[in-house]
Write a protein that holds these residues in place. Structure first.
Motif, short mmCIF file in Angstrom:
data_model
loop_
_atom_site.label_atom_id
_atom_site.label_comp_id
_atom_site.label_asym_id
_atom_site.label_seq_id
_atom_site.Cartn_x
_atom_site.Cartn_y
_atom_site.Cartn_z
N TYR A 1 -15.37 5.97 -18.76
CA TYR A 1 -14.23 5.23 -17.94
C TYR A 1 -14.85 5.68 -16.63
CZ TYR A 1 -9.82 4.13 -15.81
OH TYR A 1 -8.69 3.47 -15.49
N THR A 2 -15.80 4.74 -16.08
CA THR A 2 -16.41 4.97 -14.82
C THR A 2 -15.82 4.30 -13.72
OG1 THR A 2 -18.35 5.49 -16.11
CG2 THR A 2 -18.73 5.14 -13.76
N LEU A 3 -15.44 4.97 -12.68
CA LEU A 3 -15.11 4.28 -11.39
C LEU A 3 -15.44 5.19 -10.24
CD1 LEU A 3 -11.26 3.08 -12.26
CD2 LEU A 3 -13.35 1.73 -11.45
N ILE A 4 -16.21 4.88 -9.50
CA ILE A 4 -16.81 5.82 -8.33
C ILE A 4 -16.88 5.24 -7.02
CG2 ILE A 4 -19.10 6.92 -7.76
CD1 ILE A 4 -19.59 7.27 -10.79
N GLY A 5 -16.66 6.27 -6.19
CA GLY A 5 -16.40 5.62 -4.67
C GLY A 5 -15.45 4.68 -4.30
N ASP A 6 -15.60 3.64 -3.51
CA ASP A 6 -14.46 2.63 -3.18
C ASP A 6 -13.64 2.18 -4.29
OD1 ASP A 6 -15.34 3.38 -0.53
OD2 ASP A 6 -16.41 1.07 -0.35
N ASP A 7 -14.08 1.64 -5.47
CA ASP A 7 -13.57 1.25 -6.55
C ASP A 7 -12.23 2.31 -6.96
OD1 ASP A 7 -14.76 -0.87 -6.14
OD2 ASP A 7 -16.33 -0.35 -8.00
N PHE A 8 -12.81 3.47 -7.03
CA PHE A 8 -11.88 4.56 -7.68
C PHE A 8 -10.75 4.89 -6.54
CE2 PHE A 8 -11.01 9.16 -8.50
CZ PHE A 8 -10.48 9.06 -9.76
N GLU A 9 -11.07 4.88 -5.02
CA GLU A 9 -10.07 5.20 -4.14
C GLU A 9 -9.14 3.98 -4.15
OE1 GLU A 9 -11.21 7.92 -0.82
OE2 GLU A 9 -12.80 6.30 -0.67
N LYS A 10 -9.42 2.93 -4.30
CA LYS A 10 -8.62 1.82 -4.72
C LYS A 10 -7.66 2.00 -5.68
CE LYS A 10 -8.45 -3.28 -4.62
NZ LYS A 10 -7.69 -3.56 -5.86
N TRP A 11 -8.37 2.35 -6.94
CA TRP A 11 -7.53 2.53 -8.09
C TRP A 11 -6.71 3.64 -8.07
CZ3 TRP A 11 -7.06 6.35 -11.21
CH2 TRP A 11 -6.31 6.11 -12.67
N VAL A 12 -7.08 4.66 -7.43
CA VAL A 12 -6.04 5.76 -7.32
C VAL A 12 -4.97 5.40 -6.47
CG1 VAL A 12 -5.63 8.17 -6.06
CG2 VAL A 12 -7.84 7.70 -7.67
#
Length: 321
Positions: A292-303
């Protein structure tokens, strides 16, 4: 969950860093040794050193209190521009932030680095349950929600409860207060409720109830992951069954708010290397985690999106105003 946040004096750090200059690399685990956050810091920190992301071992600092709130307050209040610290986080972190459990602190006071694995949620019924599929269970809730109770190992408003509410919401049932949920002390007790016929279904993380699935005491009707879990290839995902729902107890990190974009990019790149490493693949396999990999901008958006969804549902059930 309100508490007074105290400043902590941290021990001397080992010499390590992301750049050529000598600097301290530290991972804060917001709990005592032995838990999930401690596991995340120690495993990822070790791999970072092994694959050359940092030149020396990462120091792990355990900072328990307030379900992660003490560490969060420490980072926000005292380490806001420290580019040499990462902090372990999980679904519990964002759930508590969404529900204002950290004394008014908010998710935008840090930067969300990424997640690189997780423990997928699962919905199970007793082996002799009349519900043979997720669709049958969902339809039964829609028809008579007071008669179809769910058990979970978290309190009302916790992550197990939210899994059910988000699942039903995405299935088109928006009366969150009508859904019957019984929160007990851990997954084993929740399984007992379902096996004993006291609840129609149970929701939890797949690792904590894998033994019950393997023994045949319960039958899993859905795993709440992007794809089927390798250890349980016969369990269909909710997405396969027409409900676009992923609920993974993710393992990841945040970093201080005021670090530079260049430092954030270095940490993002390092975490990507860990996620792609053979060492991390083995850690996931050995510990029942799923990719389950989301890193950087993608993760910030998801959060941001995840917290907004949790807040909406939490308001509907009266956890927050």
């Amino acid at each position: 969950m309100k508490t007074t946040f105290k400043a902590f004096a941290l021990g001397a750090a080992l010499v390590a860093g992301l750049s050529a200059s000598a600097s301290a690399t530290e991972c804060i685990a917001p709990a005592n040794p032995g838990g999930g956050w401690d596991f995340t810091c120690r495993q990822v920190g070790q791999i970072m050193h092994e694959i050359g992301v940092v030149p020396n071992p990462v120091q792990v600092t355990n900072m328990a209190g307030a379900g992660g709130g003490v560490a969060y307050g420490h980072v926000v209040g005292e380490r806001g521009s420290d580019a040499d610290v990462i902090i372990a986080a999980s679904s519990a972190t964002t759930t508590r932030l969404a529900q204002n459990a950290f004394s008014g602190m908010t998710a935008d006071q840090v930067r969300w680095l990424g997640t690189l694995g997780g423990d997928p949620g699962v919905i199970v019924v007793a082996k002799d349950s009349p519900y043979k599929s997720l669709a049958e269970l969902v339809d039964a809730v829609k028809a008579n929600p007071s008669k179809v109770a769910f058990a979970g190992g978290s309190a009302v408003g916790g992550f197990d409860h939210l899994k059910v509410l988000m699942l039903m919401d995405r299935a088109g049932f928006t009366e969150a207060r009508a859904i019957k949920y019984i929160g007990v002390d851990g997954g084993a007790d929740a399984i007992t409720q379902t096996v004993g016929g006291f609840t129609a279904a149970m929701t939890g993380d797949i690792s904590e109830i894998s033994g019950f699935i393997k023994s045949g005491d319960v039958r899993a009707v859905a795993v709440l992951a992007d794809e089927r879990v390798a250890a349980f290839p016969d369990i269909p995902t909710a997405k396969e069954q027409g409900i676009d729902m992923v609920a993974v107890n993710w393992r990841g990190f945040y970093v201080p708010k005021d670090i530079s974009d260049a430092d954030f990019a270095k940490w993002s790149d390092g975490l990507k290397k860990v996620a792609e490493s053979a060492q991390w693949q083995k850690v996931m396999t050995d510990n029942g985690l799923a990719p389950y990999t989301l890193i950087g901008d993608d993760f910030e958006k998801w959060v941001g999106e995840n917290i907004a969804e949790i807040q909406t549902i939490s308001r509907e059930i009266g956890i927050i105003k």
